[in-house]
Design a protein around this motif. Structure first.
Motif, PDB file in Angstrom:
ATOM      1  N   ALA A   1      -4.093  -6.922  -0.431  1.00 37.13           N
ATOM      2  CA  ALA A   1      -3.890  -5.589   0.159  1.00 37.13           C
ATOM      3  C   ALA A   1      -5.225  -4.871   0.259  1.00 37.13           C
ATOM      4  O   ALA A   1      -6.215  -5.268  -0.366  1.00 37.13           O
TER       5      ALA A   1
ATOM      6  N   THR B   1      -2.927  -3.828  11.099  1.00 38.15           N
ATOM      7  CA  THR B   1      -4.229  -4.413  10.818  1.00 38.15           C
ATOM      8  C   THR B   1      -4.185  -5.912  11.082  1.00 38.15           C
ATOM      9  O   THR B   1      -3.116  -6.512  11.174  1.00 38.15           O
TER      10      THR B   1
ATOM     11  N   LYS C   1      -6.818  -0.610   0.961  1.00 36.34           N
ATOM     12  CA  LYS C   1      -6.489   0.803   1.003  1.00 36.34           C
ATOM     13  C   LYS C   1      -6.904   1.422   2.336  1.00 36.34           C
ATOM     14  O   LYS C   1      -7.806   0.947   3.015  1.00 36.34           O
TER      15      LYS C   1
ATOM     16  N   THR D   1       0.421  -4.684   7.741  1.00 32.40           N
ATOM     17  CA  THR D   1       0.862  -3.336   8.094  1.00 32.40           C
ATOM     18  C   THR D   1       0.830  -2.425   6.873  1.00 32.40           C
ATOM     19  O   THR D   1       0.963  -2.876   5.731  1.00 32.40           O
ATOM     20  N   GLY D   2       0.641  -1.162   7.152  1.00 32.38           N
ATOM     21  CA  GLY D   2       0.740  -0.131   6.128  1.00 32.38           C
ATOM     22  C   GLY D   2       1.340   1.104   6.758  1.00 32.38           C
ATOM     23  O   GLY D   2       1.495   1.187   7.980  1.00 32.38           O
ATOM     24  N   GLU D   3       1.676   2.079   5.946  1.00 29.96           N
ATOM     25  CA  GLU D   3       2.303   3.292   6.464  1.00 29.96           C
ATOM     26  C   GLU D   3       1.672   4.510   5.820  1.00 29.96           C
ATOM     27  O   GLU D   3       1.489   4.570   4.600  1.00 29.96           O
TER      28      GLU D   3
ATOM     29  N   THR E   1       3.076   3.851  11.269  1.00 26.01           N
ATOM     30  CA  THR E   1       2.728   2.475  10.934  1.00 26.01           C
ATOM     31  C   THR E   1       1.310   2.175  11.415  1.00 26.01           C
ATOM     32  O   THR E   1       0.978   2.406  12.581  1.00 26.01           O
TER      33      THR E   1
ATOM     34  N   GLY F   1      -0.571   6.780   1.544  1.00 24.64           N
ATOM     35  CA  GLY F   1       0.305   5.707   1.088  1.00 24.64           C
ATOM     36  C   GLY F   1      -0.418   4.641   0.284  1.00 24.64           C
ATOM     37  O   GLY F   1      -1.460   4.890  -0.343  1.00 24.64           O
ATOM     38  N   GLU F   2       0.130   3.411   0.324  1.00 26.47           N
ATOM     39  CA  GLU F   2      -0.374   2.310  -0.500  1.00 26.47           C
ATOM     40  C   GLU F   2      -1.355   1.419   0.244  1.00 26.47           C
ATOM     41  O   GLU F   2      -1.870   0.454  -0.309  1.00 26.47           O
ATOM     42  N   GLY F   3      -1.605   1.693   1.509  1.00 26.95           N
ATOM     43  CA  GLY F   3      -2.517   0.854   2.271  1.00 26.95           C
ATOM     44  C   GLY F   3      -1.797  -0.243   3.022  1.00 26.95           C
ATOM     45  O   GLY F   3      -0.569  -0.240   3.157  1.00 26.95           O
ATOM     46  N   ALA F   4      -2.570  -1.200   3.514  1.00 28.80           N
ATOM     47  CA  ALA F   4      -2.018  -2.310   4.298  1.00 28.80           C
ATOM     48  C   ALA F   4      -1.894  -3.546   3.419  1.00 28.80           C
ATOM     49  O   ALA F   4      -2.778  -3.834   2.598  1.00 28.80           O
ATOM     50  N   SER F   5      -0.825  -4.280   3.602  1.00 29.51           N
ATOM     51  CA  SER F   5      -0.606  -5.496   2.816  1.00 29.51           C
ATOM     52  C   SER F   5      -0.534  -6.709   3.735  1.00 29.51           C
ATOM     53  O   SER F   5      -0.017  -6.639   4.849  1.00 29.51           O
TER      54      SER F   5
END
Length: 608
Positions: free
Chosen positions: A205, A187, A207, A253-255, A184, A240-244
């Motif tokens: 979001a 941000t 990246k 947070t992003g993973e 995790t 992954g998809e980045g932080a949202s």
């Protein structure tokens, strides 16, 4: 991000630089306000106006005349930047306007108002594109009246209150303990207007990306922190998809996923940056978050039970088995592991049916196990706590590392060998078997019979060898041979006083198994000399000591298992199992890094 427009016009606030009010023959022009002025703006503003005045200073009359306000040239700004050591860039004239560039003064008129108008939101977009620190730089000129030096130029460096997002931390550790490890990444949304914190008003979001200069960043990191990290290979991570971010929440947070396959047991580094924000009004801070990635473990390695005075053997089945001093509930617990890190509790070495029935009663602790002549031979101390004259070394055998261990017989007793005949350590060399023993009454060595189950004696029944090798400061002996030296590890201090324990591991070395064992200066351990290997930090780790036999992994690294109290909320529980690598100095002396237990480290390497 807090930002400001700074209006800088050189000169003073006096109407006349000489302190007077001017006179008929001393008419001149200046821009006001002068000096340094602060105008707060926000990147979300659509329009902002900076009011200026151009004044005639001095008494008397004058005829109609005109003055001009023009932008600085690039050369003007270069000269200013060089002199003031700045790096400003001229804001394109298309992004601001003047209410009038040609200023007409009628006879007797002394003030003309001028407005500079710009859209902070547009300037902010330009700033995001190029990263330049933009200024509006203007010059006042006139053919009829003089303009005093430094009172006809105005410089407006532009910065902003604007929303940024950034990493919650600049460094994070990732322990790769399974095939895929989700990580995790936290941000933060940070925005203030006029000094007031603003709650995130948007859903958006951004990246995660690895900078193009990642190799250079890793090299610079290694140089700064004296490390030897490698860049994590691209096939070992998924960004992954980045932080949202969600409306009303300033935390995002992003993973990402770290993949174990193909990773060596080395320290890796993965530099990350925030990129491609879906909201054009939000800026990603230009920063790096370093993920420290490795196949690591954390101390303590055994936490479910107290495991004082551990010993370890690698059995014929390829597993490591760990044995420890008995507790009220567990009569010498046995654990099993493939890697020295992940330990599974199996059973106790003794049960009610097999526990020792040796005279004097007491406890059994400080085990030492060896594989001798096809048997697992378990040596242990049999004694009453604080009963120095009721203590001896005992021995039992089994066909299996799990027992049952029977029968328990006396090996080294008080009557013949004196007080505290405990804390035994077995060493075999050149076909001879030796037993070192003793606790704060001197460390001694005897030779054992070939089966390892009795003391070797001469025809008169006397031990063929009985020699003191250390003074009365030591217990928990352990010997390891490396590069022509025998290293005698031992523990000193109080082992079992909870938060007040002062236990620590020390060492001396000799070119002969039977000594003399010396410190770095040549002083003898018989006189209680020693070199420090490991001690507590007084904060978290309390009383570390009584190490097991040193184990070398398949890449040649030496490892030490020992016990330590772990302090939490000013209290400690049992003595827990710990693991640390030994570091060897250039002149051949071992220590644990910084001489205190580690919180984590790379795992030992075993190929099978």
């Amino acid at each position: 991000m807090a930002g400001l427009i700074l209006i800088l016009s050189c000169g003073s606030d006096n109407d006349d630089p000489n302190g007077g009010t001017g006179n008929a023959t001393n008419l001149y022009l200046q821009i006001q306000p002068s000096g340094l002025n602060v105008v707060e703006v926000s990147s979300r503003e659509d329009s902002h106006v900076v009011p200026l005045q151009v004044k005639v200073i001095g008494n008397g009359t004058h005829s109609d005349f005109t003055a001009q306000i023009n932008s600085w040239t690039e050369d003007d700004l270069v000269a200013y930047n060089n002199k003031e050591k700045k790096s400003y860039a001229l804001l394109p004239s298309s992004l601001y306007s003047l209410s009038s560039k040609e200023l007409a003064f009628k006879q007797g008129e002394t003030v003309v108002d001028v407005e500079i108008k710009f859209a902070p939101s547009n300037v902010f977009n330009e700033f995001k594109k190029h990263g330049s620190e933009y200024v509006i730089a203007l010059k006042l000129t006139c053919d009829k009246l003089k303009i005093r030096d430094r009172q006809g130029d105005i410089l407006l460096p532009i910065s902003f209150d604007y929303p940024i997002i950034h990493f919650a931390t600049s460094v994070a550790e990732v322990s790769v303990t399974k095939d895929q490890v989700p990580v995790t990444i936290n941000t933060v949304f940070d925005f203030k207007e006029n000094g007031k914190a603003i709650t995130n008003p948007w859903n958006f979001a951004c990246k995660f990306s690895v900078p193009a200069n990642a190799e250079e960043l890793v090299a610079a990191y290694n140089q700064s922190y004296k490390t030897s990290c490698q860049l994590l290979p691209a096939n070992n991570y998924d960004l992954g998809e980045g932080a949202s971010f969600q409306t009303g929440n300033n935390q995002g947070t992003g993973e990402i996923t770290i993949k174990r396959e193909g990773l060596a047991v080395v320290s890796y580094l993965l530099p990350l940056k925030l990129d491609e924000c879906s909201n054009e009004g939000v800026v990603c801070r230009d920063e790096i978050c370093y993920l420290q990635v490795g196949k690591t473990y954390s101390n303590p390695i055994i936490t479910d039970k107290s495991v004082p005075d551990p010993c370890v053997i690698r059995a014929n089945d390829g597993y490591f088995y760990l044995y420890a001093t008995h507790t009220d509930k567990y009569w010498m617990p046995i654990y099993r592991s493939k890697d020295l890190v992940n330990w599974e509790y199996l059973r106790t070495a003794f049960t009610n049916a097999t526990k020792p029935t040796l005279p004097g009663g007491g406890s059994f602790w400080a085990p030492e196990i060896k594989y001798i002549n096809g048997k697992y031979v378990l040596y242990f101390s049999w004694a009453k706590m604080n009963g120095a004259d009721v203590s001896y070394t005992a021995v039992a055998t089994s066909d299996s590392p799990l027992g049952p261990f029977v029968p328990s017989i006396e090996l080294i007793g008080n009557a013949e060998f004196g007080s505290n005949a405990i804390d035994q350590f077995y060493y075999e060399e050149d076909g001879k078997k030796y037993m070192f023993f003793g606790s704060f009454k001197g460390i001694f060595v005897v030779e054992l019979a070939d089966d390892g189950l009795s003391v070797k004696r001469d025809i008169n029944g006397k031990p063929v060898l009985k020699k003191q090798v250390c003074g009365n400061a030591f217990e928990g002996t352990n010997i390891y041979k490396k590069d022509g030296y025998y290293y005698l590890f031992a523990s000193i201090g109080s082992c079992c006083a909870g938060v007040n324990s002062s236990y620590k591991v020390v060492v001396g070395r000799s070119t002969n198994l039977l000594g003399p064992y010396l410190d770095k200066t040549g002083k003898d351990m018989l006189n209680n000399a020693w070199e420090l290997v490991l001690e507590g930090d007084g904060q978290k780790w309390i009383g570390p000591g009584h190490n097991a036999e040193i184990i070398r992994d398949d890449e040649g690294t030496d490892w030490m298992i020992y016990h330590s109290y772990v302090k939490k909320n000013n209290a400690v529980g049992g003595r827990l199992g710990m693991l640390d690598r030994l570091h060897w100095s250039a002149d051949g002396w071992p220590t644990i890094k910084k001489c205190v237990p580690s919180s984590s480290d790379l795992i030992p390497v075993f190929y099978d």
